[in-house]
Design an enzyme around this catalytic site. Structure first.
Site, mmCIF file in Angstrom:
data_model
loop_
_atom_site.group_PDB
_atom_site.id
_atom_site.type_symbol
_atom_site.label_atom_id
_atom_site.label_comp_id
_atom_site.label_asym_id
_atom_site.label_seq_id
_atom_site.Cartn_x
_atom_site.Cartn_y
_atom_site.Cartn_z
ATOM 1 N N LYS A 42 0.817 -1.193 0.000
ATOM 2 C CA LYS A 42 0.000 0.000 0.000
ATOM 3 C C LYS A 42 0.862 1.258 0.000
ATOM 4 O O LYS A 42 0.390 2.341 -0.302
ATOM 5 C CB LYS A 42 -0.866 0.024 1.280
ATOM 6 C CG LYS A 42 -1.751 -1.162 1.461
ATOM 7 C CD LYS A 42 -2.420 -1.065 2.866
ATOM 8 C CE LYS A 42 -2.923 -2.391 3.314
ATOM 9 N NZ LYS A 42 -3.339 -2.350 4.745
ATOM 10 N N GLU A 99 7.510 2.284 -6.529
ATOM 11 C CA GLU A 99 7.770 1.839 -5.154
ATOM 12 C C GLU A 99 7.982 3.051 -4.241
ATOM 13 O O GLU A 99 8.470 4.093 -4.685
ATOM 14 C CB GLU A 99 9.001 0.911 -5.177
ATOM 15 C CG GLU A 99 9.434 0.360 -3.844
ATOM 16 C CD GLU A 99 8.440 -0.574 -3.179
ATOM 17 O OE1 GLU A 99 7.296 -0.148 -2.936
ATOM 18 O OE2 GLU A 99 8.822 -1.715 -2.854
ATOM 19 N N ASP A 100 7.623 2.906 -2.993
ATOM 20 C CA ASP A 100 7.796 4.004 -2.040
ATOM 21 C C ASP A 100 9.245 4.151 -1.587
ATOM 22 O O ASP A 100 9.793 5.240 -1.554
ATOM 23 C CB ASP A 100 6.864 3.825 -0.820
ATOM 24 C CG ASP A 100 6.930 2.427 -0.202
ATOM 25 O OD1 ASP A 100 7.713 1.576 -0.688
ATOM 26 O OD2 ASP A 100 6.199 2.179 0.764
ATOM 27 N N ASP A 103 14.930 -0.657 0.467
ATOM 28 C CA ASP A 103 15.686 -0.911 1.686
ATOM 29 C C ASP A 103 16.692 -2.030 1.380
ATOM 30 O O ASP A 103 17.754 -1.759 0.832
ATOM 31 C CB ASP A 103 14.641 -1.274 2.760
ATOM 32 C CG ASP A 103 15.208 -1.425 4.137
ATOM 33 O OD1 ASP A 103 15.482 -0.396 4.767
ATOM 34 O OD2 ASP A 103 15.367 -2.571 4.594
ATOM 35 N N LYS A 131 17.363 3.833 0.446
ATOM 36 C CA LYS A 131 18.317 3.702 1.560
ATOM 37 C C LYS A 131 19.412 2.738 1.119
ATOM 38 O O LYS A 131 19.417 1.572 1.506
ATOM 39 C CB LYS A 131 17.613 3.065 2.773
ATOM 40 C CG LYS A 131 16.673 3.916 3.558
ATOM 41 C CD LYS A 131 16.312 3.150 4.844
ATOM 42 C CE LYS A 131 14.905 3.381 5.268
ATOM 43 N NZ LYS A 131 14.505 2.539 6.425
ATOM 44 N N PHE A 152 14.159 4.961 10.088
ATOM 45 C CA PHE A 152 12.819 4.489 9.757
ATOM 46 C C PHE A 152 11.921 5.693 9.545
ATOM 47 O O PHE A 152 11.748 6.520 10.429
ATOM 48 C CB PHE A 152 12.256 3.571 10.842
ATOM 49 C CG PHE A 152 11.084 2.798 10.334
ATOM 50 C CD1 PHE A 152 11.273 1.652 9.575
ATOM 51 C CD2 PHE A 152 9.794 3.240 10.576
ATOM 52 C CE1 PHE A 152 10.191 0.955 9.057
ATOM 53 C CE2 PHE A 152 8.705 2.546 10.069
ATOM 54 C CZ PHE A 152 8.904 1.402 9.312
ATOM 55 N N VAL A 153 11.368 5.795 8.339
ATOM 56 C CA VAL A 153 10.568 6.972 7.998
ATOM 57 C C VAL A 153 9.107 6.596 7.732
ATOM 58 O O VAL A 153 8.802 5.465 7.351
ATOM 59 C CB VAL A 153 11.142 7.717 6.770
ATOM 60 C CG1 VAL A 153 12.489 8.336 7.102
ATOM 61 C CG2 VAL A 153 11.262 6.789 5.565
ATOM 62 N N ASP A 159 4.159 3.653 6.176
ATOM 63 C CA ASP A 159 3.516 3.436 7.481
ATOM 64 C C ASP A 159 4.464 2.828 8.499
ATOM 65 O O ASP A 159 5.516 2.285 8.171
ATOM 66 C CB ASP A 159 2.345 2.473 7.325
ATOM 67 C CG ASP A 159 2.821 1.023 7.151
ATOM 68 O OD1 ASP A 159 3.698 0.784 6.291
ATOM 69 O OD2 ASP A 159 2.344 0.143 7.893
ATOM 70 N N ARG A 165 0.329 6.977 7.266
ATOM 71 C CA ARG A 165 0.390 7.000 5.793
ATOM 72 C C ARG A 165 -0.093 8.324 5.202
ATOM 73 O O ARG A 165 0.348 8.736 4.137
ATOM 74 C CB ARG A 165 -0.487 5.881 5.201
ATOM 75 C CG ARG A 165 0.038 4.481 5.438
ATOM 76 C CD ARG A 165 -0.711 3.518 4.536
ATOM 77 N NE ARG A 165 -0.573 2.121 4.917
ATOM 78 C CZ ARG A 165 0.443 1.332 4.576
ATOM 79 N NH1 ARG A 165 1.430 1.818 3.854
ATOM 80 N NH2 ARG A 165 0.482 0.078 4.953
HETATM 81 P P1 IMP Z 1 13.039 -4.097 0.627
HETATM 82 O O1 IMP Z 1 12.554 -5.335 -0.068
HETATM 83 O O2 IMP Z 1 13.823 -4.427 1.859
HETATM 84 O O3 IMP Z 1 13.760 -3.151 -0.284
HETATM 85 O O4 IMP Z 1 11.747 -3.432 1.230
HETATM 86 C C1 IMP Z 1 11.127 -2.312 0.755
HETATM 87 C C2 IMP Z 1 9.830 -2.169 1.515
HETATM 88 O O5 IMP Z 1 10.053 -2.124 2.926
HETATM 89 C C3 IMP Z 1 9.144 -0.856 1.195
HETATM 90 O O6 IMP Z 1 8.258 -0.991 0.118
HETATM 91 C C4 IMP Z 1 8.432 -0.523 2.486
HETATM 92 O O7 IMP Z 1 7.150 -1.109 2.481
HETATM 93 C C5 IMP Z 1 9.262 -1.152 3.563
HETATM 94 N N1 IMP Z 1 10.148 -0.163 4.225
HETATM 95 C C6 IMP Z 1 11.485 -0.088 4.157
HETATM 96 N N2 IMP Z 1 11.983 0.919 4.874
HETATM 97 C C7 IMP Z 1 10.927 1.551 5.398
HETATM 98 C C8 IMP Z 1 10.783 2.732 6.235
HETATM 99 O O8 IMP Z 1 11.737 3.419 6.635
HETATM 100 N N3 IMP Z 1 9.507 3.063 6.558
HETATM 101 C C9 IMP Z 1 8.420 2.366 6.141
HETATM 102 N N4 IMP Z 1 8.509 1.265 5.359
HETATM 103 C C10 IMP Z 1 9.745 0.867 4.997
HETATM 104 MG MG MG Z 2 6.312 -0.837 -0.090
#
Ligand code: IMP
Ligand code: MG
Length: 180
Positions: A42, A99-100, A103, A131, A152-153, A159, A165
């Protein structure tokens, strides 16, 4: 400012500037092609809504949902598809995954391969935030809003335990909010 926010990392105004800049680039590079924006639910809905309004070529939209962090602020490391893309026109479609935040990089590296295997003509990625210091797999997005430190944002769609959100800015959550 919301009481659980330690500080604002990207103001409402800066969010809009970032999205305008990315939208101009995308509009130029996808001109004449069949562009499908795929929003990852979401967290990406706010970014997607702003981005699609600012792209000035025709776009189609669709949605996917993948397993997320759940209630913790740490990554689980695995990717499960909870809502898939059901379309027969993928061979004629250029997909841009929206994508938001990136990470570990696991979600997007998995989804790019998955959608290519499903037969999309091309698959690229756009993320509002990145990040890079948190990467567990090599992954570089095609379009990127802002590189941020390892904090963590929340806000602008992002969220913590389904909260925050709707904040119009991106803020750093006070650690005591998720440590308690
Ligand atoms: P990845 O697969 O580890 O790159 O995960 C990315 C997903 O982790 C994003 O789409 C977010 O839903 C969640 N996420 C990563 N860092 C944060 C954060 O700082 N705040 C909120 N959600 C995060
Ligand atoms: Mg996401």
């Amino acid at each position: 400012m919301n009481n659980d926010i330690k500080s604002i990392l990207v103001s409402e105004e800066e969010c809009q500037e970032i999205v305008s800049r990315i939208a101009d680039k995308i509009s130029e590079e996808y001109r004449g092609r069949r562009l499908l924006l795929v929003c990852i639910l979401k967290g990406s809905v706010v970014f997607m809504g702003d981005l699609m309004k600012k792209i000035h070529i025709p776009v189609e939209i669709d949605f996917m949902k993948v397993s997320s962090y759940g209630r913790s602020s740490k990554s689980s490391g695995t990717v499960n598809i909870l809502l898939d893309l059901y379309r027969s026109d993928l061979p004629e479609t250029d997909i841009l995954i929206v994508e938001d935040i990136i990470d570990s990089g696991r979600t997007l590296s998995y989804l790019v391969e998955y959608l290519k295997l499903k037969g999309a003509r091309s698959v690229k990625t756009v993320t509002m935030l990145d990040k890079p210091s948190r990467r567990e797999v090599d992954f570089v997005p095609d379009y990127r809003g802002k590189v941020i430190p390892d904090e963590f944002v929340v806000g602008y769609g992002l969220d913590y335990a389904e909260k925050y959100r709707a904040l119009p800015y991106i803020g750093i959550l006070k650690p005591e909010v998720y440590e308690k």
